[in-house]
Scaffold this active site. Structure first.
Site, PDB file in Angstrom:
ATOM      1  N   GLU A  35       0.832  -1.201   0.000  1.00 33.18           N
ATOM      2  CA  GLU A  35       0.000   0.000   0.000  1.00 33.18           C
ATOM      3  C   GLU A  35       0.870   1.256   0.000  1.00 33.18           C
ATOM      4  OE1 GLU A  35      -2.897   0.547  -0.626  1.00 33.18           O
ATOM      5  OE2 GLU A  35      -3.377   2.532   0.184  1.00 33.18           O
ATOM      6  N   TYR A  36       1.950   1.243   0.793  1.00 29.15           N
ATOM      7  CA  TYR A  36       2.870   2.390   0.798  1.00 29.15           C
ATOM      8  C   TYR A  36       3.486   2.574  -0.592  1.00 29.15           C
ATOM      9  CZ  TYR A  36       6.579   5.547   2.265  1.00 29.15           C
ATOM     10  OH  TYR A  36       7.410   6.632   2.391  1.00 29.15           O
ATOM     11  N   SER A  82      17.471   4.431  -1.284  1.00 28.82           N
ATOM     12  CA  SER A  82      16.724   3.178  -1.282  1.00 28.82           C
ATOM     13  C   SER A  82      16.584   2.697  -2.724  1.00 28.82           C
ATOM     14  CB  SER A  82      15.354   3.386  -0.640  1.00 28.82           C
ATOM     15  OG  SER A  82      14.628   4.365  -1.346  1.00 28.82           O
ATOM     16  N   LYS A 116      17.543 -10.073  -1.606  1.00 29.70           N
ATOM     17  CA  LYS A 116      17.309  -8.830  -0.858  1.00 29.70           C
ATOM     18  C   LYS A 116      17.132  -9.193   0.612  1.00 29.70           C
ATOM     19  CE  LYS A 116      14.566  -4.607  -0.765  1.00 29.70           C
ATOM     20  NZ  LYS A 116      14.278  -4.657   0.689  1.00 29.70           N
ATOM     21  N   ARG A 137      21.756   3.737   7.725  1.00 29.61           N
ATOM     22  CA  ARG A 137      21.336   4.579   6.602  1.00 29.61           C
ATOM     23  C   ARG A 137      20.552   5.787   7.084  1.00 29.61           C
ATOM     24  NH1 ARG A 137      17.794   1.994   1.925  1.00 29.61           N
ATOM     25  NH2 ARG A 137      16.188   2.011   3.535  1.00 29.61           N
ATOM     26  N   LYS A 315      10.380  -7.605  -5.709  1.00 28.37           N
ATOM     27  CA  LYS A 315       9.813  -8.128  -4.470  1.00 28.37           C
ATOM     28  C   LYS A 315       9.077  -9.448  -4.699  1.00 28.37           C
ATOM     29  CE  LYS A 315      10.664  -4.871  -1.332  1.00 28.37           C
ATOM     30  NZ  LYS A 315       9.551  -4.350  -0.562  1.00 28.37           N
ATOM     31  N   CYS A 412     -13.565  13.325  21.895  1.00 28.54           N
ATOM     32  CA  CYS A 412     -14.090  14.558  22.504  1.00 28.54           C
ATOM     33  C   CYS A 412     -15.548  14.820  22.151  1.00 28.54           C
ATOM     34  CB  CYS A 412     -13.244  15.754  22.083  1.00 28.54           C
ATOM     35  SG  CYS A 412     -13.446  16.230  20.346  1.00 28.54           S
ATOM     36  N   CYS A 433     -10.045  18.562  21.640  1.00 24.06           N
ATOM     37  CA  CYS A 433     -10.005  17.096  21.579  1.00 24.06           C
ATOM     38  C   CYS A 433      -8.755  16.592  22.286  1.00 24.06           C
ATOM     39  CB  CYS A 433     -10.016  16.632  20.123  1.00 24.06           C
ATOM     40  SG  CYS A 433      -9.891  14.848  19.924  1.00 24.06           S
TER      41      CYS A 433
END
Length: 669
Positions: A35-36, A82, A116, A137, A315, A412, A433
């Site tokens: 997702e990132y 990276s 990796k 790093r 990956k 709150c 809050c």
């Protein structure tokens, strides 16, 4: 449409910054790597379409990851970037096509391929064959000095073997914990009734970050080299793989699975082979790294902002498991964003036990069609961060319950709002809050804001829970006597916090602006605002049109700034802070008329400075044109030495580098 897309880009930036901190600093990620990566690729796609929208604080311009405060910081002479990721053969082919298209006259056919490793990237600096520095790093530019800890790793040579090594060489690689060592470490912990590590990566990272190197020495860590950074004294081979072999001759270990292959099909075969043997390998991996072998081609291809164009991480597919969604809780962040968090029946997937996963927002809940009581598919993309990817609807029993997004803040009870075009629902309570108040105060005292030493998260939470503070200004009214009522707070610690608060009153306009927590105003934007407007009053009264004239400030950020200062409660907080004595020096005019006596000079700071903080000294030197680095070398022009200067001063003397005192520095300023 353009404005809506730019607004979405700003939201992506905010989310990426947030999740980078959760992952790299807090070791408490909320979303899967997949997702990132998707968000990052979406952001980069929008920026490629609209390069005028790229800002200096965009996640695409930096490497994830932030250096912690526990260790001395080291500035990398060459950034430790990276890698971009590929998740399919098509994406791998696209990577190779881009490289070939950039160099049509070259024949790109040889590739250095390696597993990796799932560990921690480190830099080893050898001078005259001796290990003199090891660093993490960090954020790619600045890392943590972990020299004493790395010296305890048996596979790291303290002195290079053989002959012919450069006078100065930086070797980069991965520190990891082999599976067998990880299991043995956890077995010992279980027998002692101690907490076990969840996976080898966390074990390696935790072991390297020990302040006591004697503890690190007891941990079964290993190191494999994967590249070379700075080299002085000799020229190395123009083949990446041959450089590996040379490093091996000098005593530096390399992954035995590393191979030099020719052609795309051989690369794919290497990937398939490693994937097939993954579980049998003695270490954890999450993919393979593919590098163009020719160093000359590497240098010509160069880098994008955060990754080389000549290497990619291919990956492995994510690992998935089924579990039950038992409940959904709603958390409130610093900016009021309300995030639904799935509470799961604990399940072991991808090497960790997962019990929580983010559901992002109401749109994601609707897209998934997920209900409390559902059987869901959990994926750990990149083997790191969990997410719910789908619902097994044919397992429903009929007693599942809809997930109702709150119409009032769960903390709150203020009303919630969702701005058109945004996916995020926010609490409108602001500092009323309690949840937002805690996060706002944590941000206010953080290292890059007011930098209040000793005032950590747990202290802030107690102060808010006990209703001792409401706004940042209230912090400066606390006395040591009042603070001692907190848990684990003795008189000395309480007085240290009061002293630190008094020290923090002397800051800079840029830090003060950043500390206020205005949406989308990060360090770089705060600095740009300070340089452009010079005074707080000018920023407070700036119009939307004036704000968008500032570098890297667009329509969305300008709206956030004007909205913040238009709020009466925010005006009161700012005024109260000024009345508490927060001050900063006048912002200097920047331009060709300002002398830069250190233009082009490479400068190093060492020792303890008594009149300036290290950060202020660095900023001042940079305004004078200097490049401030973290280590002394033949390229260093000046070393400014404070009290108790150590090895850097000694090395500067040995190299004949010009040495000046703190008083010399103050005279320049």
């Amino acid at each position: 449409m353009s404005e809506s897309k730019q607004q979405y880009l700003e939201e992506l930036k905010q989310q990426l910054h947030y999740h980078a901190v959760r992952y790299y600093v807090e070791d408490n990620p909320e979303i899967p790597d997949a997702e990132y990566d998707r968000m990052m690729r979406e952001l980069m796609a929008i920026e490629a379409e609209h390069p005028e929208w790229i800002s200096v604080d965009s996640p695409s311009q930096r490497v994830g990851g932030v250096a912690l405060d526990s260790f001395r910081q080291v500035t990398h002479e060459i950034p430790m970037l990276s890698l971009d990721n590929a998740f399919s053969d098509e994406e791998l082919e696209s990577f190779l096509k881009r490289a070939q298209d950039r160099m049509p006259s070259a024949h790109i056919d040889a590739f250095c391929c390696e597993p990796k490793l799932d560990g921690l990237a480190v830099s080893l600096l050898y001078e005259n064959g001796v290990l003199v520095q090891a660093a993490t790093r960090g954020d790619g530019t600045t890392g943590e000095n972990i020299t004493e800890n790395v010296r305890t790793i048996a596979s790291v040579p303290l002195k290079l073997q053989g002959e012919g090594w450069p006078s100065r060489i930086e070797v980069r690689g991965e520190v990891f914990m082999p599976k067998a060592g990880f299991e043995k470490l956890n077995d010992i912990a279980r027998k002692k009734g101690e907490k076990v590590f969840v996976n080898p990566r966390n074990a390696a990272a935790g072991s390297l970050r020990q302040l006591d190197s004697k503890i690190t020495a007891t941990r079964p860590l290993a190191f494999y080299a994967y590249s070379v950074g700075v080299v002085e004294g000799i020229s190395l081979s123009s083949s990446h793989y041959q450089r590996f072999l040379q490093l091996k001759q000098w005593g530096l270990p390399m992954c035995p699975e590393t191979k030099l292959v020719n052609g795309l099909e051989s690369v794919k075969a290497f990937y398939a082979d490693i994937l097939n043997r993954r579980d049998a390998l003695p270490y954890e991996i999450d993919g393979v790294v593919i590098k163009i072998d020719d160093i000359v081609i590497q240098e010509k291809l160069g880098f994008v902002a955060r990754a080389p164009r000549w290497a990619i991480a291919y990956k492995f597919p994510a690992q998935e498991e089924l579990t039950l969604l038992n409940d959904v809780e709603f958390q409130v962040g610093r900016t009021g964003a309300i995030t639904p968090v799935a509470k799961l029946e604990p399940v072991f997937v991808g090497g960790v036990t997962v019990s929580n996963a983010t559901l992002h927002n109401a749109d994601e809940i609707e897209r998934l069609g997920v209900m409390v009581g559902d059987t869901v598919v959990i994926r750990r993309a990149g083997d790191v961060i969990p997410q719910i990817v789908s619902v097994v609807k044919d397992r429903r029993k009929g007693d599942e319950k809809n997930i109702i997004f709150p119409t009032a803040c769960p903390v709150c009870h203020s009303h919630v709002e969702r701005i058109e075009g945004e996916a995020v629902t926010r609490c409108s309570g602001g500092l009323v809050c309690q949840a937002q108040r805690k996060e706002a105060l944590k941000h206010f005292v953080s290292r890059k804001a007011l930098d209040v030493d000793g005032l950590g998260d747990k202290v802030i939470e107690q102060l808010v829970d006990k209703e001792m503070v409401e706004t940042p200004a209230d912090l400066f009214t606390l006395s040591a006597g009042v603070l001692t009522v907190l848990e684990r707070m003795g008189p000395k610690s309480a007085q240290n916090i009061v002293n630190a608060l008094n020290v923090a009153k002397e800051t800079t306009l840029a830090r003060f602006l950043y500390s206020l927590g205005i949406r989308e105003v990060g360090e770089a934007t705060a600095a740009n605002l300070a340089r452009h407007f010079k005074t707080l009053e000018a920023i407070q009264t700036a119009t939307h049109e004036q704000l968008i004239e500032v570098p890297d400030i667009g329509e969305v950020v300008a709206r956030h700034i004007t909205a913040f200062f238009a709020e009466e409660k925010n005006q009161r907080v700012v005024q109260a802070l000024i009345e508490q004595g927060i001050v900063w020096p006048a912002v200097e005019e920047l331009g060709s008329e300002i002398p830069q006596p250190l233009a082009g000079k490479v400068v190093v700071l060492t020792g303890t400075l008594t009149q300036l903080s290290r950060g202020d000294a660095k900023a001042a030197l940079e305004r004078l044109g200097a490049k401030v680095t973290g280590s002394v070398s033949k390229k260093t022009d000046i070393v400014f030495a404070g009290e108790a200067a150590g090895s850097k001063l000694t090395k500067a003397q040995e190299l004949g580098v010009e040495i000046q005192t703190e008083q010399d520095l103050l005279a320049l300023l």
